[in-house]
Design an enzyme around this catalytic site. Structure first.
Site, PDB file in Angstrom:
ATOM      1  N   ASP A  16       0.806  -1.232   0.088  1.00  0.00           N
ATOM      2  CA  ASP A  16       0.016  -0.025   0.023  1.00  0.00           C
ATOM      3  C   ASP A  16       0.642   1.119   0.168  1.00  0.00           C
ATOM      4  OD1 ASP A  16      -2.952   0.875   0.555  1.00  0.00           O
ATOM      5  OD2 ASP A  16      -1.720   2.126   1.738  1.00  0.00           O
TER       6      ASP A  16
ATOM      7  N   ASN B 249      -2.080  13.041  -4.216  1.00  0.00           N
ATOM      8  CA  ASN B 249      -3.095  13.463  -4.982  1.00  0.00           C
ATOM      9  C   ASN B 249      -3.758  14.844  -4.692  1.00  0.00           C
ATOM     10  OD1 ASN B 249      -4.051  11.663  -7.101  1.00  0.00           O
ATOM     11  ND2 ASN B 249      -5.272  10.410  -5.756  1.00  0.00           N
TER      12      ASN B 249
ATOM     13  N   ASP C  69      -1.808   9.468 -10.535  1.00  0.00           N
ATOM     14  CA  ASP C  69      -1.490   8.504 -11.484  1.00  0.00           C
ATOM     15  C   ASP C  69      -0.065   8.276 -11.933  1.00  0.00           C
ATOM     16  OD1 ASP C  69      -4.251   8.263 -11.566  1.00  0.00           O
ATOM     17  OD2 ASP C  69      -4.484   9.324 -13.450  1.00  0.00           O
TER      18      ASP C  69
ATOM     19  N   ASP D 139      -4.508   2.740  -4.304  1.00  0.00           N
ATOM     20  CA  ASP D 139      -3.039   2.610  -4.208  1.00  0.00           C
ATOM     21  C   ASP D 139      -2.588   1.014  -3.579  1.00  0.00           C
ATOM     22  OD1 ASP D 139      -4.257   3.029  -1.498  1.00  0.00           O
ATOM     23  OD2 ASP D 139      -2.769   4.439  -0.972  1.00  0.00           O
TER      24      ASP D 139
END
Length: 363
Positions: A235, A243, A252, A278
Protein backbone atom coordinates in the site's frame (compact mmCIF):
# COMPACT_ATOMS: atom_id res chain seq x y z
CA UNK A 1 -4.43 -14.91 -77.34
CA UNK A 2 -4.76 -12.91 -74.11
CA UNK A 3 -8.20 -11.70 -73.14
CA UNK A 4 -8.99 -9.44 -70.18
CA UNK A 5 -12.61 -8.78 -69.29
CA UNK A 6 -12.04 -5.14 -68.38
CA UNK A 7 -10.52 -1.99 -69.77
CA UNK A 8 -7.56 -2.38 -67.41
CA UNK A 9 -3.88 -2.40 -68.44
CA UNK A 10 -2.35 -5.09 -70.60
CA UNK A 11 -0.56 -7.85 -68.62
CA UNK A 12 2.68 -6.29 -69.86
CA UNK A 13 2.00 -3.22 -67.73
CA UNK A 14 4.92 -1.27 -66.33
CA UNK A 15 6.41 -3.27 -63.41
CA UNK A 16 6.40 -0.19 -61.17
CA UNK A 17 2.72 0.38 -61.85
CA UNK A 18 1.95 -3.27 -61.12
CA UNK A 19 3.91 -3.16 -57.86
CA UNK A 20 2.15 0.05 -56.87
CA UNK A 21 -1.23 -1.58 -57.37
CA UNK A 22 -0.22 -4.70 -55.44
CA UNK A 23 1.10 -2.55 -52.59
CA UNK A 24 -2.16 -0.66 -52.12
CA UNK A 25 -2.57 -0.21 -48.32
CA UNK A 26 -6.26 -1.12 -48.46
CA UNK A 27 -5.53 -4.28 -50.44
CA UNK A 28 -2.69 -5.31 -48.15
CA UNK A 29 -4.83 -4.71 -45.05
CA UNK A 30 -7.48 -7.02 -46.47
CA UNK A 31 -4.82 -9.64 -47.22
CA UNK A 32 -3.41 -9.48 -43.68
CA UNK A 33 -6.88 -9.76 -42.22
CA UNK A 34 -7.36 -13.12 -43.95
CA UNK A 35 -4.78 -14.80 -41.74
CA UNK A 36 -3.77 -16.95 -44.72
CA UNK A 37 -0.47 -15.35 -45.73
CA UNK A 38 1.93 -17.44 -43.66
CA UNK A 39 3.95 -19.81 -45.86
CA UNK A 40 2.45 -23.29 -45.94
CA UNK A 41 -0.95 -22.15 -44.70
CA UNK A 42 -3.83 -24.15 -46.09
CA UNK A 43 -7.60 -23.98 -45.69
CA UNK A 44 -9.71 -27.10 -46.03
CA UNK A 45 -12.64 -25.25 -47.61
CA UNK A 46 -10.38 -23.54 -50.17
CA UNK A 47 -8.67 -26.84 -50.96
CA UNK A 48 -12.10 -28.32 -51.68
CA UNK A 49 -12.98 -25.37 -53.93
CA UNK A 50 -9.73 -25.84 -55.83
CA UNK A 51 -10.51 -29.55 -56.27
CA UNK A 52 -14.05 -28.72 -57.41
CA UNK A 53 -12.66 -26.17 -59.89
CA UNK A 54 -10.33 -28.75 -61.43
CA UNK A 55 -13.04 -31.40 -61.70
CA UNK A 56 -15.73 -29.13 -63.12
CA UNK A 57 -13.41 -27.61 -65.71
CA UNK A 58 -11.53 -30.82 -66.48
CA UNK A 59 -8.07 -29.38 -65.79
CA UNK A 60 -5.19 -31.02 -63.93
CA UNK A 61 -4.49 -28.08 -61.63
CA UNK A 62 -6.53 -25.40 -59.90
CA UNK A 63 -5.50 -22.86 -57.29
CA UNK A 64 -6.91 -20.31 -54.91
CA UNK A 65 -4.14 -17.74 -54.63
CA UNK A 66 -3.42 -14.72 -52.48
CA UNK A 67 -0.99 -12.26 -54.06
CA UNK A 68 1.34 -10.40 -51.72
CA UNK A 69 3.93 -7.83 -52.77
CA UNK A 70 6.70 -10.41 -53.12
CA UNK A 71 5.01 -13.80 -53.43
CA UNK A 72 1.80 -15.63 -54.18
CA UNK A 73 0.35 -18.02 -51.59
CA UNK A 74 -1.84 -21.08 -52.25
CA UNK A 75 -4.29 -21.49 -49.34
CA UNK A 76 -6.37 -23.59 -51.74
CA UNK A 77 -4.65 -26.02 -54.10
CA UNK A 78 -5.30 -29.12 -56.18
CA UNK A 79 -3.19 -31.08 -58.65
CA UNK A 80 0.27 -29.63 -58.00
CA UNK A 81 3.13 -31.94 -57.06
CA UNK A 82 6.38 -29.95 -56.99
CA UNK A 83 8.41 -27.64 -54.75
CA UNK A 84 5.78 -24.89 -55.12
CA UNK A 85 3.10 -27.27 -53.86
CA UNK A 86 5.30 -28.30 -50.92
CA UNK A 87 5.64 -24.72 -49.70
CA UNK A 88 2.27 -23.55 -51.05
CA UNK A 89 3.82 -20.42 -52.50
CA UNK A 90 6.09 -19.06 -55.20
CA UNK A 91 7.87 -15.76 -55.83
CA UNK A 92 5.96 -13.41 -58.12
CA UNK A 93 8.33 -14.25 -60.98
CA UNK A 94 6.31 -17.49 -61.26
CA UNK A 95 2.93 -15.78 -60.95
CA UNK A 96 0.20 -15.15 -63.51
CA UNK A 97 -2.23 -14.29 -60.72
CA UNK A 98 -0.30 -11.10 -59.99
CA UNK A 99 -1.79 -9.64 -63.17
CA UNK A 100 -5.30 -10.59 -62.06
CA UNK A 101 -4.65 -8.91 -58.72
CA UNK A 102 -2.99 -5.90 -60.35
CA UNK A 103 -5.83 -5.37 -62.83
CA UNK A 104 -8.64 -6.60 -60.57
CA UNK A 105 -9.91 -8.35 -63.69
CA UNK A 106 -9.81 -11.82 -65.27
CA UNK A 107 -6.80 -12.96 -67.26
CA UNK A 108 -7.43 -15.68 -69.84
CA UNK A 109 -4.47 -17.15 -71.74
CA UNK A 110 -5.04 -19.98 -74.22
CA UNK A 111 -1.37 -20.53 -75.05
CA UNK A 112 1.31 -18.86 -72.94
CA UNK A 113 4.09 -19.75 -75.38
CA UNK A 114 2.83 -17.35 -78.05
CA UNK A 115 2.36 -14.36 -75.74
CA UNK A 116 5.48 -12.17 -75.65
CA UNK A 117 4.65 -10.60 -72.29
CA UNK A 118 4.11 -13.93 -70.54
CA UNK A 119 6.19 -16.65 -72.18
CA UNK A 120 9.28 -15.71 -70.12
CA UNK A 121 7.29 -16.12 -66.89
CA UNK A 122 8.99 -18.79 -64.79
CA UNK A 123 5.64 -20.42 -64.14
CA UNK A 124 5.67 -21.27 -67.85
CA UNK A 125 9.36 -22.08 -68.26
CA UNK A 126 9.81 -24.07 -65.03
CA UNK A 127 6.36 -25.17 -63.82
CA UNK A 128 4.86 -26.10 -67.21
CA UNK A 129 2.00 -23.59 -67.17
CA UNK A 130 0.92 -23.64 -70.81
CA UNK A 131 -2.65 -22.29 -70.42
CA UNK A 132 -4.07 -20.11 -67.66
CA UNK A 133 -7.52 -18.83 -66.74
CA UNK A 134 -7.85 -16.75 -63.58
CA UNK A 135 -10.51 -14.46 -62.11
CA UNK A 136 -10.27 -12.06 -59.16
CA UNK A 137 -10.90 -12.86 -55.53
CA UNK A 138 -12.71 -9.57 -55.01
CA UNK A 139 -13.82 -8.58 -51.49
CA UNK A 140 -17.09 -6.86 -50.65
CA UNK A 141 -15.14 -3.59 -50.55
CA UNK A 142 -13.72 -4.16 -54.04
CA UNK A 143 -10.16 -5.14 -53.12
CA UNK A 144 -8.61 -7.93 -55.18
CA UNK A 145 -6.75 -10.37 -52.95
CA UNK A 146 -5.65 -12.84 -55.61
CA UNK A 147 -7.35 -15.27 -57.94
CA UNK A 148 -9.14 -18.53 -58.49
CA UNK A 149 -7.40 -20.05 -61.48
CA UNK A 150 -7.38 -23.10 -63.68
CA UNK A 151 -4.06 -24.25 -65.14
CA UNK A 152 -3.16 -26.72 -67.87
CA UNK A 153 0.17 -28.04 -69.10
CA UNK A 154 -1.03 -27.91 -72.70
CA UNK A 155 -2.69 -25.06 -74.61
CA UNK A 156 -6.46 -24.81 -74.09
CA UNK A 157 -9.23 -22.75 -75.59
CA UNK A 158 -11.07 -21.27 -72.62
CA UNK A 159 -14.73 -20.58 -73.30
CA UNK A 160 -16.78 -17.73 -71.75
CA UNK A 161 -18.60 -20.42 -69.75
CA UNK A 162 -15.31 -21.32 -68.08
CA UNK A 163 -14.92 -17.72 -66.96
CA UNK A 164 -18.46 -17.69 -65.55
CA UNK A 165 -17.80 -20.90 -63.59
CA UNK A 166 -14.54 -19.50 -62.25
CA UNK A 167 -16.28 -16.30 -61.16
CA UNK A 168 -18.94 -18.28 -59.27
CA UNK A 169 -16.24 -20.30 -57.52
CA UNK A 170 -14.27 -17.13 -56.78
CA UNK A 171 -17.29 -15.64 -55.04
CA UNK A 172 -17.52 -18.74 -52.87
CA UNK A 173 -13.80 -18.59 -52.08
CA UNK A 174 -14.01 -14.89 -51.23
CA UNK A 175 -16.94 -15.54 -48.91
CA UNK A 176 -14.84 -18.12 -47.03
CA UNK A 177 -11.88 -15.74 -46.78
CA UNK A 178 -14.04 -12.84 -45.57
CA UNK A 179 -15.74 -15.12 -43.05
CA UNK A 180 -12.31 -16.07 -41.69
CA UNK A 181 -11.44 -12.38 -41.42
CA UNK A 182 -14.63 -11.66 -39.48
CA UNK A 183 -14.02 -14.62 -37.16
CA UNK A 184 -10.45 -13.44 -36.53
CA UNK A 185 -11.62 -9.91 -35.81
CA UNK A 186 -14.24 -11.19 -33.38
CA UNK A 187 -11.68 -13.41 -31.66
CA UNK A 188 -9.23 -10.53 -31.36
CA UNK A 189 -11.95 -8.24 -30.06
CA UNK A 190 -13.00 -10.86 -27.51
CA UNK A 191 -9.38 -11.32 -26.44
CA UNK A 192 -9.01 -7.55 -26.06
CA UNK A 193 -12.21 -7.31 -24.05
CA UNK A 194 -11.06 -10.16 -21.85
CA UNK A 195 -7.73 -8.44 -21.35
CA UNK A 196 -9.47 -5.19 -20.46
CA UNK A 197 -11.66 -7.10 -18.01
CA UNK A 198 -8.63 -8.63 -16.27
CA UNK A 199 -6.11 -5.77 -16.47
CA UNK A 200 -5.85 -2.33 -14.94
CA UNK A 201 -5.88 0.24 -17.77
CA UNK A 202 -3.59 2.71 -15.93
CA UNK A 203 -0.73 0.38 -15.00
CA UNK A 204 -1.43 -2.56 -17.34
CA UNK A 205 -1.07 -4.87 -14.34
CA UNK A 206 -3.64 -7.49 -13.51
CA UNK A 207 -6.65 -5.90 -11.83
CA UNK A 208 -8.32 -7.36 -8.73
CA UNK A 209 -10.36 -9.82 -10.76
CA UNK A 210 -7.46 -10.85 -12.97
CA UNK A 211 -5.08 -11.23 -10.02
CA UNK A 212 -7.60 -13.30 -8.08
CA UNK A 213 -8.13 -15.63 -11.06
CA UNK A 214 -4.38 -16.02 -11.63
CA UNK A 215 -3.87 -16.71 -7.91
CA UNK A 216 -6.62 -19.32 -7.97
CA UNK A 217 -4.88 -21.11 -10.82
CA UNK A 218 -1.51 -20.94 -9.08
CA UNK A 219 -2.97 -22.26 -5.83
CA UNK A 220 -4.26 -25.33 -7.70
CA UNK A 221 -0.77 -25.81 -9.19
CA UNK A 222 0.89 -25.42 -5.79
CA UNK A 223 -1.44 -27.99 -4.28
CA UNK A 224 -0.48 -30.52 -6.96
CA UNK A 225 3.25 -29.80 -6.82
CA UNK A 226 3.54 -29.20 -3.04
CA UNK A 227 5.33 -25.93 -3.77
CA UNK A 228 5.31 -22.98 -1.36
CA UNK A 229 4.51 -19.44 -2.47
CA UNK A 230 4.15 -16.07 -0.81
CA UNK A 231 1.50 -13.39 -1.22
CA UNK A 232 2.56 -9.79 -0.61
CA UNK A 233 0.17 -6.88 -0.26
CA UNK A 234 1.58 -3.36 -0.70
CA UNK A 235 0.00 0.00 0.00
CA UNK A 236 1.45 3.37 -0.98
CA UNK A 237 1.90 5.52 2.11
CA UNK A 238 0.36 8.99 2.04
CA UNK A 239 -0.95 8.55 -1.48
CA UNK A 240 -3.87 10.82 -0.62
CA UNK A 241 -1.40 13.61 0.16
CA UNK A 242 0.22 13.22 -3.25
CA UNK A 243 -3.19 13.37 -4.93
CA UNK A 244 -4.46 16.32 -2.87
CA UNK A 245 -1.23 18.32 -2.97
CA UNK A 246 0.13 17.63 -6.43
CA UNK A 247 -3.00 16.60 -8.33
CA UNK A 248 -4.48 13.40 -9.68
CA UNK A 249 -2.21 13.39 -12.73
CA UNK A 250 0.81 13.17 -10.45
CA UNK A 251 -1.02 10.58 -8.38
CA UNK A 252 -1.50 8.48 -11.51
CA UNK A 253 2.20 8.90 -12.28
CA UNK A 254 3.04 7.59 -8.79
CA UNK A 255 0.84 4.54 -9.31
CA UNK A 256 2.38 3.87 -12.72
CA UNK A 257 5.87 4.24 -11.29
CA UNK A 258 5.12 1.81 -8.47
CA UNK A 259 3.81 -0.66 -11.02
CA UNK A 260 7.06 -0.34 -12.99
CA UNK A 261 9.11 -1.00 -9.85
CA UNK A 262 7.14 -4.14 -9.00
CA UNK A 263 7.20 -5.38 -12.58
CA UNK A 264 10.98 -4.95 -12.72
CA UNK A 265 11.46 -6.85 -9.45
CA UNK A 266 9.14 -9.72 -10.28
CA UNK A 267 10.26 -12.83 -12.12
CA UNK A 268 8.43 -14.14 -15.17
CA UNK A 269 6.72 -16.75 -13.00
CA UNK A 270 5.51 -14.21 -10.41
CA UNK A 271 2.17 -12.43 -10.48
CA UNK A 272 1.77 -8.68 -10.04
CA UNK A 273 -1.53 -6.85 -9.73
CA UNK A 274 -3.11 -3.56 -8.77
CA UNK A 275 -6.02 -4.40 -6.54
CA UNK A 276 -7.48 -0.89 -6.58
CA UNK A 277 -6.59 2.60 -5.45
CA UNK A 278 -3.03 2.55 -4.11
CA UNK A 279 -3.07 -1.15 -3.22
CA UNK A 280 -0.85 -3.62 -5.07
CA UNK A 281 -0.18 -7.33 -4.68
CA UNK A 282 2.60 -9.70 -5.69
CA UNK A 283 2.57 -13.49 -5.67
CA UNK A 284 6.11 -14.86 -5.43
CA UNK A 285 6.07 -18.39 -6.80
CA UNK A 286 8.15 -21.16 -5.21
CA UNK A 287 9.08 -18.78 -2.40
CA UNK A 288 8.95 -19.10 1.38
CA UNK A 289 9.15 -16.48 4.14
CA UNK A 290 12.95 -16.41 4.12
CA UNK A 291 12.92 -15.15 0.55
CA UNK A 292 10.46 -12.36 1.34
CA UNK A 293 13.07 -10.35 3.24
CA UNK A 294 15.30 -10.35 0.16
CA UNK A 295 12.44 -9.18 -2.02
CA UNK A 296 11.57 -6.40 0.43
CA UNK A 297 15.21 -5.31 0.54
CA UNK A 298 15.32 -5.07 -3.25
CA UNK A 299 12.05 -3.14 -3.18
CA UNK A 300 13.35 -0.66 -0.60
CA UNK A 301 16.54 -0.20 -2.64
CA UNK A 302 14.59 0.39 -5.86
CA UNK A 303 12.32 2.96 -4.20
CA UNK A 304 15.28 4.69 -2.53
CA UNK A 305 17.06 4.98 -5.88
CA UNK A 306 14.02 6.58 -7.48
CA UNK A 307 13.39 8.87 -4.53
CA UNK A 308 17.00 10.11 -4.71
CA UNK A 309 16.43 11.60 -8.18
CA UNK A 310 16.86 15.41 -8.17
CA UNK A 311 13.86 17.74 -8.38
CA UNK A 312 11.48 14.93 -7.50
CA UNK A 313 7.97 16.09 -6.60
CA UNK A 314 7.11 13.17 -4.34
CA UNK A 315 8.61 10.13 -2.62
CA UNK A 316 7.44 6.59 -3.15
CA UNK A 317 6.98 4.84 0.19
CA UNK A 318 5.14 1.53 0.58
CA UNK A 319 3.95 -0.54 3.51
CA UNK A 320 4.24 -4.27 2.88
CA UNK A 321 2.67 -7.35 4.41
CA UNK A 322 3.08 -10.98 3.44
CA UNK A 323 1.67 -14.44 4.06
CA UNK A 324 3.15 -17.72 2.89
CA UNK A 325 1.31 -20.80 1.67
CA UNK A 326 2.98 -24.03 2.76
CA UNK A 327 2.03 -27.56 1.66
CA UNK A 328 2.04 -28.74 5.27
CA UNK A 329 -0.17 -25.82 6.37
CA UNK A 330 -2.46 -25.16 3.38
CA UNK A 331 -4.73 -22.11 3.45
CA UNK A 332 -7.22 -20.54 1.09
CA UNK A 333 -6.35 -17.47 -0.95
CA UNK A 334 -8.88 -15.49 1.09
CA UNK A 335 -7.06 -16.43 4.29
CA UNK A 336 -3.66 -15.57 2.80
CA UNK A 337 -4.97 -12.21 1.64
CA UNK A 338 -6.41 -11.45 5.08
CA UNK A 339 -3.15 -12.35 6.80
CA UNK A 340 -1.08 -10.31 4.32
CA UNK A 341 -3.45 -7.35 4.77
CA UNK A 342 -3.10 -7.54 8.54
CA UNK A 343 0.69 -7.67 8.25
CA UNK A 344 0.68 -4.71 5.86
CA UNK A 345 -1.35 -2.54 8.25
CA UNK A 346 0.95 -3.57 11.08
CA UNK A 347 3.90 -2.46 8.97
CA UNK A 348 2.15 0.84 8.25
CA UNK A 349 1.56 1.45 11.97
CA UNK A 350 5.15 0.50 12.74
CA UNK A 351 6.38 3.19 10.38
CA UNK A 352 4.50 5.70 12.52
CA UNK A 353 3.57 7.90 9.62
CA UNK A 354 2.15 11.30 10.49
CA UNK A 355 -1.63 11.36 10.31
CA UNK A 356 -1.52 13.86 7.45
CA UNK A 357 1.03 11.76 5.55
CA UNK A 358 3.47 14.59 4.83
CA UNK A 359 6.34 12.08 4.86
CA UNK A 360 5.41 11.15 1.32
CA UNK A 361 6.51 14.56 0.09
CA UNK A 362 10.22 15.31 -0.36
CA UNK A 363 11.84 17.39 2.36
Amino acid sequence: MITTFSTGPFPGMDPDELQQRLASPARLAALRASGLLDPGTQNEVLDRLARLTARVLGVPTALVTLVDTDAQRFPGMYGMDNWAAAQRSTPLSYSFCQYVAGQNAPLIVDDVSVEPHLRANRGHTELDVAAYAGVPLRTSTGECLGAVCAVNSVPVHWSPEVVEILEDLARAATAEIELRSVVRELAEAQEQLQRLALHDPLTNLLNRRGFAEACRQHLALAQRSFSAFTLLVLDLDAFKVINDTLGHETGDAALTEMAEVLRDLARDSDLVGRLGGDEFAVLLTGTGERNVAAFRARLEAALAQRNAAPDRAYALVASVGSATWLPEYPASMATLHRLADEAMYADKRARQQDADGTAALPP
